[in-house]
Design a protein around this motif. Structure first.
Motif, PDB file in Angstrom:
ATOM      1  N   MET A  17      26.223 -15.051  -6.114  1.00  0.00           N
ATOM      2  CA  MET A  17      26.153 -14.630  -4.725  1.00  0.00           C
ATOM      3  C   MET A  17      25.930 -15.837  -3.806  1.00  0.00           C
ATOM      4  O   MET A  17      26.616 -15.984  -2.791  1.00  0.00           O
ATOM      5  CB  MET A  17      25.016 -13.623  -4.543  1.00  0.00           C
ATOM      6  N   VAL A  18      25.010 -16.720  -4.180  1.00  0.00           N
ATOM      7  CA  VAL A  18      24.711 -17.898  -3.348  1.00  0.00           C
ATOM      8  C   VAL A  18      25.938 -18.815  -3.294  1.00  0.00           C
ATOM      9  O   VAL A  18      26.278 -19.339  -2.228  1.00  0.00           O
ATOM     10  CB  VAL A  18      23.457 -18.642  -3.860  1.00  0.00           C
ATOM     11  N   GLN A  19      26.628 -18.984  -4.422  1.00  0.00           N
ATOM     12  CA  GLN A  19      27.837 -19.814  -4.419  1.00  0.00           C
ATOM     13  C   GLN A  19      28.891 -19.240  -3.480  1.00  0.00           C
ATOM     14  O   GLN A  19      29.529 -19.979  -2.724  1.00  0.00           O
ATOM     15  CB  GLN A  19      28.425 -19.930  -5.822  1.00  0.00           C
ATOM     16  N   LYS A  56      13.392 -10.287  -1.990  1.00  0.00           N
ATOM     17  CA  LYS A  56      13.699 -11.617  -2.524  1.00  0.00           C
ATOM     18  C   LYS A  56      15.170 -11.952  -2.299  1.00  0.00           C
ATOM     19  O   LYS A  56      15.511 -13.051  -1.856  1.00  0.00           O
ATOM     20  CB  LYS A  56      13.389 -11.676  -4.024  1.00  0.00           C
ATOM     21  N   LYS A  57      16.062 -10.985  -2.577  1.00  0.00           N
ATOM     22  CA  LYS A  57      17.504 -11.202  -2.407  1.00  0.00           C
ATOM     23  C   LYS A  57      17.823 -11.493  -0.940  1.00  0.00           C
ATOM     24  O   LYS A  57      18.579 -12.422  -0.632  1.00  0.00           O
ATOM     25  CB  LYS A  57      18.271  -9.978  -2.895  1.00  0.00           C
ATOM     26  N   ALA A  58      17.247 -10.711  -0.036  1.00  0.00           N
ATOM     27  CA  ALA A  58      17.487 -10.918   1.397  1.00  0.00           C
ATOM     28  C   ALA A  58      16.987 -12.299   1.833  1.00  0.00           C
ATOM     29  O   ALA A  58      17.642 -12.987   2.621  1.00  0.00           O
ATOM     30  CB  ALA A  58      16.802  -9.821   2.210  1.00  0.00           C
ATOM     31  N   VAL A 114      28.761 -10.588   8.716  1.00  0.00           N
ATOM     32  CA  VAL A 114      28.540  -9.152   8.567  1.00  0.00           C
ATOM     33  C   VAL A 114      29.587  -8.504   7.661  1.00  0.00           C
ATOM     34  O   VAL A 114      29.256  -7.626   6.863  1.00  0.00           O
ATOM     35  CB  VAL A 114      28.455  -8.421   9.933  1.00  0.00           C
ATOM     36  N   ILE A 115      30.833  -8.930   7.755  1.00  0.00           N
ATOM     37  CA  ILE A 115      31.885  -8.378   6.879  1.00  0.00           C
ATOM     38  C   ILE A 115      31.564  -8.714   5.430  1.00  0.00           C
ATOM     39  O   ILE A 115      31.636  -7.857   4.545  1.00  0.00           O
ATOM     40  CB  ILE A 115      33.283  -8.925   7.266  1.00  0.00           C
ATOM     41  N   TYR A 116      31.180  -9.952   5.176  1.00  0.00           N
ATOM     42  CA  TYR A 116      30.876 -10.354   3.804  1.00  0.00           C
ATOM     43  C   TYR A 116      29.703  -9.543   3.251  1.00  0.00           C
ATOM     44  O   TYR A 116      29.774  -8.999   2.155  1.00  0.00           O
ATOM     45  CB  TYR A 116      30.555 -11.854   3.723  1.00  0.00           C
ATOM     46  N   LEU A 117      28.605  -9.490   3.993  1.00  0.00           N
ATOM     47  CA  LEU A 117      27.422  -8.787   3.502  1.00  0.00           C
ATOM     48  C   LEU A 117      27.685  -7.297   3.297  1.00  0.00           C
ATOM     49  O   LEU A 117      27.196  -6.702   2.341  1.00  0.00           O
ATOM     50  CB  LEU A 117      26.241  -8.991   4.456  1.00  0.00           C
ATOM     51  N   GLU A 121      28.710  -7.650  -0.649  1.00  0.00           N
ATOM     52  CA  GLU A 121      27.366  -7.526  -1.204  1.00  0.00           C
ATOM     53  C   GLU A 121      26.819  -6.108  -1.096  1.00  0.00           C
ATOM     54  O   GLU A 121      25.759  -5.812  -1.631  1.00  0.00           O
ATOM     55  CB  GLU A 121      26.409  -8.513  -0.533  1.00  0.00           C
ATOM     56  N   GLY A 122      27.508  -5.225  -0.353  1.00  0.00           N
ATOM     57  CA  GLY A 122      27.144  -3.812  -0.314  1.00  0.00           C
ATOM     58  C   GLY A 122      25.958  -3.450   0.571  1.00  0.00           C
ATOM     59  O   GLY A 122      25.340  -2.405   0.373  1.00  0.00           O
ATOM     60  N   TYR A 123      25.642  -4.266   1.565  1.00  0.00           N
ATOM     61  CA  TYR A 123      24.528  -3.964   2.447  1.00  0.00           C
ATOM     62  C   TYR A 123      24.950  -3.003   3.554  1.00  0.00           C
ATOM     63  O   TYR A 123      26.087  -3.048   4.031  1.00  0.00           O
ATOM     64  CB  TYR A 123      23.981  -5.245   3.088  1.00  0.00           C
ATOM     65  N   SER A 124      24.012  -2.159   3.983  1.00  0.00           N
ATOM     66  CA  SER A 124      24.255  -1.269   5.117  1.00  0.00           C
ATOM     67  C   SER A 124      24.045  -2.061   6.413  1.00  0.00           C
ATOM     68  O   SER A 124      23.489  -3.160   6.403  1.00  0.00           O
ATOM     69  CB  SER A 124      23.280  -0.096   5.077  1.00  0.00           C
TER      70      SER A 124
END
Length: 161
Positions: A17-19, A56-58, A114-117, A121-124
């Motif tokens: 994810m970080v990469q 932690k992920k956020a 915002v599009i990527y997340l 990454e599946g965030y609301s």
């Protein structure tokens, strides 16, 4: 300072994810690797107490995004030009998403994040607003406009939720 096991676990869990975050901001494998190391170094040295894994992920996402932005704004980065301009292999979330991922890379930064997340990454929208420190309605607007730009770039009318 965190334990070696904690840092190794975080690297194993969040490395891809970080990469991806670093690559879509920097578009350069070498710079991505440098920022990647800085993100996990900062995690290792941080004494931040996390409420849960999502917190932690956020935090790691926020550190990665900020590190990329700081690097792009740096004096060194603004005053240099790469010697070799190459099309390096990106770390794509899935092979079938290469075209969409590349289209996302071409979006202006405020839409790209915002599009990527949201899609990769599946965030609301509520979670993205917390991560990026923006109002939820702003996130909805950025998602809508970003989808419109992607629709134009990809030549489709069906792109969306």
């Amino acid at each position: 300072m965190r334990s070696e096991n904690d840092v190794n676990s975080a690297v194993e869990t969040y490395a891809d994810m970080v990469q991806r975050i670093c690559y879509y901001h920097l578009k350069n494998k070498a710079d991505t690797e440098d920022i990647f190391q800085n993100v996990f170094l900062k995690y290792m040295l941080s004494d931040m107490e996390f409420q849960d894994e999502e917190h932690k992920k956020a935090w790691i996402i926020r550190v990665a995004v900020n590190a990329c932005k700081d690097f792009l704004k740096s004096f060194f980065r603004q005053r240099t030009v790469p010697l070799d301009i190459m099309n390096e292999t990106a770390v794509y979330p899935e092979d079938g998403e290469k075209e969409v991922f590349e289209a996302v890379l071409t979006l202006p930064g405020k839409y790209k994040d915002v599009i990527y997340l949201h899609y990769f990454e599946g965030y609301s929208a509520a979670e993205i607003s917390t991560i990026l420190g923006k109002r939820e309605n702003t996130i909805y607007s950025l998602l809508s406009r970003g989808r419109g730009l992607l629709r134009e770039k990809l030549g489709g009318e069906e792109f969306g939720e």
